[in-house]
Design a protein around this motif. Structure first.
Motif, short mmCIF file in Angstrom:
data_model
loop_
_atom_site.label_atom_id
_atom_site.label_comp_id
_atom_site.label_asym_id
_atom_site.label_seq_id
_atom_site.Cartn_x
_atom_site.Cartn_y
_atom_site.Cartn_z
N ALA A 11 0.84 -1.21 0.00
CA ALA A 11 0.00 0.00 0.00
C ALA A 11 0.88 1.26 0.00
CB ALA A 11 -0.95 -0.01 1.19
N LEU A 12 1.96 1.25 0.78
CA LEU A 12 2.87 2.39 0.77
C LEU A 12 3.50 2.58 -0.61
CD1 LEU A 12 4.71 1.93 4.19
CD2 LEU A 12 3.08 3.75 3.60
N ALA A 14 2.30 1.80 -3.40
CA ALA A 14 1.25 2.27 -4.32
C ALA A 14 0.73 3.66 -3.94
CB ALA A 14 0.10 1.26 -4.37
N LYS A 15 1.30 4.24 -2.89
CA LYS A 15 0.90 5.56 -2.38
C LYS A 15 -0.55 5.57 -1.90
CE LYS A 15 4.41 7.89 -5.02
NZ LYS A 15 4.77 8.92 -5.95
N LEU A 16 -0.98 4.44 -1.37
CA LEU A 16 -2.31 4.32 -0.76
C LEU A 16 -2.14 4.60 0.73
CD1 LEU A 16 -3.48 1.12 -2.67
CD2 LEU A 16 -4.12 3.50 -3.15
N TRP A 17 -1.89 5.85 1.05
CA TRP A 17 -1.51 6.26 2.41
C TRP A 17 -2.57 5.89 3.43
CZ3 TRP A 17 3.07 6.75 0.90
CH2 TRP A 17 3.44 7.51 -0.21
N ILE A 105 4.05 13.36 4.03
CA ILE A 105 4.62 12.47 3.02
C ILE A 105 5.86 13.21 2.55
CG2 ILE A 105 4.25 11.27 0.84
CD1 ILE A 105 1.15 11.70 1.52
N SER A 106 6.98 12.86 3.12
CA SER A 106 8.21 13.61 2.91
C SER A 106 8.83 13.30 1.56
CB SER A 106 9.23 13.26 4.00
OG SER A 106 8.70 13.50 5.28
N ARG A 125 4.87 7.21 5.97
CA ARG A 125 5.69 6.07 5.53
C ARG A 125 6.57 5.55 6.67
NH1 ARG A 125 7.25 8.66 -0.24
NH2 ARG A 125 7.64 10.40 1.14
N ILE A 126 7.17 6.48 7.41
CA ILE A 126 8.06 6.07 8.50
C ILE A 126 7.26 5.40 9.62
CG2 ILE A 126 9.66 6.88 10.27
CD1 ILE A 126 10.54 9.07 8.26
#
Length: 168
Positions: A11-12, A14-17, A105-106, A125-126
């Motif tokens: 998911a990360l 794929a940017k599915l935060w 989202i850095s 993400r972190i």
């Protein structure tokens, strides 16, 4: 457990935060339950034991430990986010340090993580990766525990009926 952490990471990627965070915030619940514990105190204990070190830092000339967030704050975020899609934990009685989170989202190589106090800026993400890393290490610690491995077999799984051939 590996399937859950893999899905968070997919998911990360794929940017599915939202999906990544929602699933990651359930991991301490799942791990605690697999240990035979449940409830918010079990969540808090698991988070503090397996993720909490990443959210404490020595600060200032005396290098006093500063807690950016702990298991109570993680549980408050879990409740606010999963049930209300909110980052405001002020109304969560269990919260400890943080009243509100600001997810970032850095850009690559420039993490904006654990900035400020309230709201606390946390890179999604972190945070998700920290929880997954804690779960991976926890699962490795229990790799030889047959009873735990049997309980892990009871986690939700999906039967892909579109990839045949298969039999039911």
């Amino acid at each position: 457990m590996q399937a859950i952490t893999k899905d968070v990471r997919l998911a990360l990627d794929a940017k599915l935060w939202r999906a990544a965070l929602a699933l990651a915030l359930t991991i301490p619940d799942v791990c605690a339950r697999l240990q035979g514990e449940k409830g918010r105190s079990a969540y808090v204990r698991w988070f503090d034991a397996h993720v909490g070190d990443r959210y404490r830092r020595p600060i200032g000339p005396q290098q006093r430990e500063y807690i950016f967030m702990d298991g109570r704050d993680a549980y408050a975020l879990r409740c606010a986010y999963l049930h209300q899609q909110s980052l405001d934990t002020d109304e969560q009685e269990i919260k400890h340090v943080v009243d509100k989170f600001k997810l970032t989202i850095s850009p690559a190589g420039f993490p904006i993580h654990l900035n400020g106090g309230d709201p606390l800026q946390v890179d999604v993400r972190i945070l998700c990766e920290d929880i997954c890393a804690g779960a991976d290490a926890w699962a490795e610690q229990h790799a030889g525990d047959k009873a735990m491995q049997e309980r892990m077999q009871g986690l939700a799984s999906f039967l892909d009926l579109g990839s045949g051939p298969f039999s039911i």
